[in-house]
Design a protein around this motif. Sequence first.
Motif, PDB file in Angstrom:
ATOM      1  N   LEU A 139      23.576  -4.297 -13.608  1.00 14.91           N
ATOM      2  CA  LEU A 139      22.457  -4.954 -14.284  1.00 14.91           C
ATOM      3  C   LEU A 139      22.167  -4.293 -15.634  1.00 14.91           C
ATOM      4  CD1 LEU A 139      20.065  -5.318 -11.202  1.00 14.91           C
ATOM      5  CD2 LEU A 139      21.336  -7.157 -12.319  1.00 14.91           C
ATOM      6  N   HIS A 140      23.038  -3.366 -16.059  1.00 13.46           N
ATOM      7  CA  HIS A 140      22.867  -2.626 -17.319  1.00 13.46           C
ATOM      8  C   HIS A 140      21.534  -1.888 -17.372  1.00 13.46           C
ATOM      9  CE1 HIS A 140      26.537  -4.361 -18.758  1.00 13.46           C
ATOM     10  NE2 HIS A 140      26.088  -5.556 -18.382  1.00 13.46           N
ATOM     11  N   LEU A 141      21.144  -1.335 -16.240  1.00 15.27           N
ATOM     12  CA  LEU A 141      19.923  -0.543 -16.197  1.00 15.27           C
ATOM     13  C   LEU A 141      20.303   0.932 -16.133  1.00 15.27           C
ATOM     14  CD1 LEU A 141      17.894  -2.689 -13.650  1.00 15.27           C
ATOM     15  CD2 LEU A 141      17.353  -2.368 -16.075  1.00 15.27           C
ATOM     16  N   PRO A 142      19.393   1.822 -16.527  1.00 12.45           N
ATOM     17  CA  PRO A 142      19.717   3.246 -16.478  1.00 12.45           C
ATOM     18  C   PRO A 142      20.002   3.710 -15.047  1.00 12.45           C
ATOM     19  CG  PRO A 142      17.404   2.893 -17.028  1.00 12.45           C
ATOM     20  CD  PRO A 142      18.075   1.576 -17.119  1.00 12.45           C
ATOM     21  N   VAL A 143      20.966   4.600 -14.938  1.00 21.23           N
ATOM     22  CA  VAL A 143      21.385   5.098 -13.628  1.00 21.23           C
ATOM     23  C   VAL A 143      20.344   6.084 -13.100  1.00 21.23           C
ATOM     24  CG1 VAL A 143      23.133   6.527 -12.476  1.00 21.23           C
ATOM     25  CG2 VAL A 143      23.811   4.751 -14.103  1.00 21.23           C
ATOM     26  N   LEU A 144      20.134   6.049 -11.793  1.00 18.84           N
ATOM     27  CA  LEU A 144      19.166   6.930 -11.150  1.00 18.84           C
ATOM     28  C   LEU A 144      19.910   8.130 -10.584  1.00 18.84           C
ATOM     29  CD1 LEU A 144      16.157   6.301 -10.969  1.00 18.84           C
ATOM     30  CD2 LEU A 144      16.520   5.628  -8.592  1.00 18.84           C
ATOM     31  N   ASP A 145      19.635   9.290 -11.145  1.00 20.74           N
ATOM     32  CA  ASP A 145      20.365  10.491 -10.718  1.00 20.74           C
ATOM     33  C   ASP A 145      19.394  11.419 -10.003  1.00 20.74           C
ATOM     34  OD1 ASP A 145      22.170  12.454 -10.356  1.00 20.74           O
ATOM     35  OD2 ASP A 145      22.178  13.147 -12.448  1.00 20.74           O
ATOM     36  N   ILE A 146      19.149  11.133  -8.703  1.00 17.07           N
ATOM     37  CA  ILE A 146      18.132  11.943  -8.032  1.00 17.07           C
ATOM     38  C   ILE A 146      18.698  12.812  -6.910  1.00 17.07           C
ATOM     39  CG2 ILE A 146      16.222  10.394  -8.606  1.00 17.07           C
ATOM     40  CD1 ILE A 146      16.288   9.494  -5.643  1.00 17.07           C
ATOM     41  N   ILE A 147      19.957  12.596  -6.537  1.00 19.75           N
ATOM     42  CA  ILE A 147      20.537  13.448  -5.489  1.00 19.75           C
ATOM     43  C   ILE A 147      20.491  14.903  -5.963  1.00 19.75           C
ATOM     44  CG2 ILE A 147      22.740  14.086  -4.398  1.00 19.75           C
ATOM     45  CD1 ILE A 147      21.515  11.770  -3.026  1.00 19.75           C
ATOM     46  N   GLY A 148      20.080  15.789  -5.071  1.00 23.65           N
ATOM     47  CA  GLY A 148      19.986  17.193  -5.441  1.00 23.65           C
ATOM     48  C   GLY A 148      18.658  17.559  -6.066  1.00 23.65           C
ATOM     49  N   THR A 149      17.707  16.598  -6.114  1.00 25.50           N
ATOM     50  CA  THR A 149      16.387  16.908  -6.675  1.00 25.50           C
ATOM     51  C   THR A 149      15.322  16.775  -5.581  1.00 25.50           C
ATOM     52  OG1 THR A 149      15.823  14.633  -7.213  1.00 25.50           O
ATOM     53  CG2 THR A 149      17.094  15.849  -8.871  1.00 25.50           C
ATOM     54  N   PRO A 150      14.138  17.351  -5.827  1.00 30.75           N
ATOM     55  CA  PRO A 150      13.051  17.202  -4.847  1.00 30.75           C
ATOM     56  C   PRO A 150      12.714  15.745  -4.559  1.00 30.75           C
ATOM     57  CG  PRO A 150      12.497  18.902  -6.435  1.00 30.75           C
ATOM     58  CD  PRO A 150      13.781  18.280  -6.911  1.00 30.75           C
ATOM     59  N   LYS A 151      12.912  14.857  -5.563  1.00 25.92           N
ATOM     60  CA  LYS A 151      12.596  13.437  -5.353  1.00 25.92           C
ATOM     61  C   LYS A 151      13.378  12.882  -4.172  1.00 25.92           C
ATOM     62  CE  LYS A 151      11.545  12.299 -10.124  1.00 25.92           C
ATOM     63  NZ  LYS A 151      12.328  12.205 -11.361  1.00 25.92           N
ATOM     64  N   ALA A 152      14.680  13.209  -4.126  1.00 29.60           N
ATOM     65  CA  ALA A 152      15.523  12.705  -3.039  1.00 29.60           C
ATOM     66  C   ALA A 152      15.054  13.262  -1.704  1.00 29.60           C
ATOM     67  CB  ALA A 152      16.979  13.063  -3.294  1.00 29.60           C
ATOM     68  N   ILE A 153      14.642  14.540  -1.726  1.00 27.03           N
ATOM     69  CA  ILE A 153      14.194  15.169  -0.478  1.00 27.03           C
ATOM     70  C   ILE A 153      12.929  14.487   0.034  1.00 27.03           C
ATOM     71  CG2 ILE A 153      13.321  17.314   0.522  1.00 27.03           C
ATOM     72  CD1 ILE A 153      15.147  18.804  -1.424  1.00 27.03           C
ATOM     73  N   VAL A 154      11.973  14.266  -0.877  1.00 18.43           N
ATOM     74  CA  VAL A 154      10.725  13.611  -0.474  1.00 18.43           C
ATOM     75  C   VAL A 154      11.022  12.196   0.022  1.00 18.43           C
ATOM     76  CG1 VAL A 154       8.512  12.726  -1.301  1.00 18.43           C
ATOM     77  CG2 VAL A 154       9.260  15.025  -1.953  1.00 18.43           C
ATOM     78  N   LEU A 155      11.922  11.505  -0.689  1.00 15.18           N
ATOM     79  CA  LEU A 155      12.306  10.158  -0.252  1.00 15.18           C
ATOM     80  C   LEU A 155      12.859  10.191   1.179  1.00 15.18           C
ATOM     81  CD1 LEU A 155      12.923   7.118  -1.077  1.00 15.18           C
ATOM     82  CD2 LEU A 155      15.241   7.932  -1.533  1.00 15.18           C
ATOM     83  N   GLY A 156      13.747  11.160   1.430  1.00 13.38           N
ATOM     84  CA  GLY A 156      14.340  11.286   2.768  1.00 13.38           C
ATOM     85  C   GLY A 156      13.278  11.564   3.825  1.00 13.38           C
TER      86      GLY A 156
END
Lengths: 271, 352
Positions: free
Chosen positions: A125-142
């Motif tokens: 969709l030509h949108l910016p890539v989400l690079d959250i693996i390895g960050t607290p964001k991914a942990i909170v999401l999990g």
Amino acid sequence: MVGYPYLIWMVVFIVVPLIMIFYYAFTVKDANGTRFALDHLMKSFDSKYMVALGKSFLYAFIATVICLILAYPLALILVKRSNGGSAMLFIFILPMWMNFLLRTYAWLSLLETNNGLLNTVLRALHLPVLDIIGTPKAIVLGMVYNFLPFMVLPIYNALAKIDKSIMEAAYDLGANDFKRLLKVTIPLSMPGVMSGITMVFMPAVTSFVIPNLLGSGKVNLIGNIIEQQFLLTYDWGFGAALSLILMIIILISMAVMQRSDEDMEGGAGLW
Amino acid sequence: MEKNVIIRLENVTKSFEDQVVLKNITLDVEKNEFLTLLGPSGCGKTTTLRLIGGFEKPDEGIILHQGKDISNVPPYKRNVNTVFQKYALFPHLNVYENIAFGLNIKKMNKSLIKEKVEKALRQVNLDGYENRRIEQLSGGQQQRIAIARAIVNEPEILLLDEPLGALDLKLRQEMQYELKTLQKELGITFVYVTHDQEEALTMSDTVVVMNNGVIQQKGTPEDIYNEPVNAFVADFIGESNIIDGIMKQDGVLEIFGRIYECVDKGFAINEKVDVVVRPEDIKLLEPSENKINGQVTSCIFKGVHYETCVMTDGFEWVIHNTKNFKPGEHVSINVDPFDIHIMKKMVKETGT
């Protein structure tokens, strides 16, 4: 008489392990044999570990708040549905039937920066890539994803238990939907909210699988450090000391929460 | 006709799923009257109350409050308060907070609230109970708090949904008296739902007897008791002997093949009718010719009277008298023509 099997169970699987944790935490082994010492406990107060502990509480806190914000309206909607929303509730509970590790691995492959499903779609969709693996964001999401049902269920139960005529009485006495929610529904569902918070916060604060996988080992939480003591460095004494400190802090925070709940005139929670 | 109608239900029909609960009901509630909706369970009396309270909306027809359509006005905007069957007090609030709930919502001045709550507690004879928790109260006390919580808002109409159902007999009779006194004191309209005919007769200015979603009769307690319009009302309001009969002409009735004198008029010649005789209106005398003669089957002491059953022509009469008859005794049934009530045959409805 009937209570004995449970008593034996408690002693074997709860009391004995607890004693062993104390034993490992307060003893050191050296050339002279095993002796009582506070070495492990002192080491635990090193800033490195305290930072990990602080982060654990922060992420668990954020995850709990997000779970609460998501779960409360959901539980309200489910209870209002004619059949008690049992079909919808079922869908929300369904992931609990799948293995916890599997669910977390699934998020890993969904969120992967290069080949993950999410980023493939975003790229298309030509949108910016989400690079959250390895960050607290991914942990909170999990954490939110894995523990959300534990927040929904007790709140749902507490709401479903409120007598319909009490809700009608609030209407009858002039409360509109918003005032009724504030003055009747929320106070009466507080026991459910309290159990939900406990049931999400406790596993979240001690989690090590979620930070391991979704944090790619880059974010060290207290759970990871404890795990490493037992599985990598074989320093059981230090691992036991850290577990003990974690346990005491959880106990204190639960007691504080319980106190504030009583001040708000809610009923009994998990304690 | 426009006396002082505060609430009018006009051609109201209400169904739940496939079940029609109210069938084209029209009912006027007058200002300051004590009106009781009376009927067996499932007759639609509670649904009628809930329509007035705003908890249900009519499928058809309208509800008027002093001439204004309020069918779609939510309960919290109606100047009506309800005393619920199971009291429905807020368990997380104490007595004071429960009663003050409605006033707090209106953002009334705190000291005025205190004054009003104390007055309401006095009115239900529970002054000094402000700080009690709800679970510390007995059923009767909870009931009084529920009443106080409703009347403190000074509603135009107070709705009461079988409020005394859970109380024991003694307390119930006490509360009946108190409710009636309270209604006079407050000078507001009470709409009361019950299945207890004695309760309805004791307290009401107007009784509305309902069955199968239809109003059977509306009138004063005396009217309802003395002049029931059909066999259902007669049977529901106190015990009755209901016999099949034929009106030969005005004032002439045939039962069990014999001709009797009565005072009712206005039936077709040879019209089949229900004949209703109250148990207390029957005198038992020595058997004689030209009377309905029979044999006593049982005689039970009931306190103020004996309940005697007499079998005649295959029909069992129930009679209230003050003499103890022996089973097997031969007697005759004697009724004053004035006490014979003739009613049009009910259209038989299934289930009742």
